[in-house]
Design a protein around this motif. Structure first.
Motif: not given
Length: 132
Positions: A67-68, A76-84, A103-109
């Motif tokens: 999310s924003k 956000r894109n960096r987080a999704k790349r890491r989740l992938r 997989l849902v990204g968490r702020p900062e983490a």
């Protein structure tokens, strides 16, 4: 001068040494994400895993969302790349047939957490989701 060969042009070399597991499919429809959100959840410091067993016995599917609250588009894109990348390493051996995962990204983490730690967390989260 002949063209240089592409590093993976030789089919004998491509994928050599990799496990023979198939990567899960990707969730694309909003209804699938909403259905997974109503299923089982396992929170971890770096992400939230949502999972549900589908009625059909097709292959496993996985979706990613950030999310924003996470930050601007770059974060956000960096987080999704890491989740992938997490899913690419862990899911082929641990995902179950007929299941959807989000997989849902968490702020900062998600962006700053140690990747090896997140790998262990995803494996642990999958074990917990499947035990209940």
């Amino acid at each position: 001068m002949p063209p240089l060969p592409h590093p993976v042009a030789d089919p004998q070399q491509k994928g050599a040494g990799k496990a023979a597991f198939a990567m899960p499919g990707t969730l694309r429809k909003r209804a699938d994400f909403l259905a997974a959100a109503k299923g089982r959840r396992q929170g971890m410091p770096g992400f939230l895993l949502q999972a549900r067993a589908r009625d059909d016995q097709g292959g496993a599917r996985i979706g990613y969302t950030c999310s924003k609250k996470l930050g601007n588009a770059v974060l956000r894109n960096r987080a999704k790349r890491r989740l992938r990348a997490l899913a690419r390493d862990i899911m082929p051996g641990n995902a179950r047939e007929g299941w959807d995962y989000v997989l849902v990204g968490r702020p900062e983490a998600t962006v700053s957490r140690d990747f090896a730690t997140m790998l262990a967390e995803l494996a642990k989260a999958l074990d917990k989701v499947h035990k209940t």
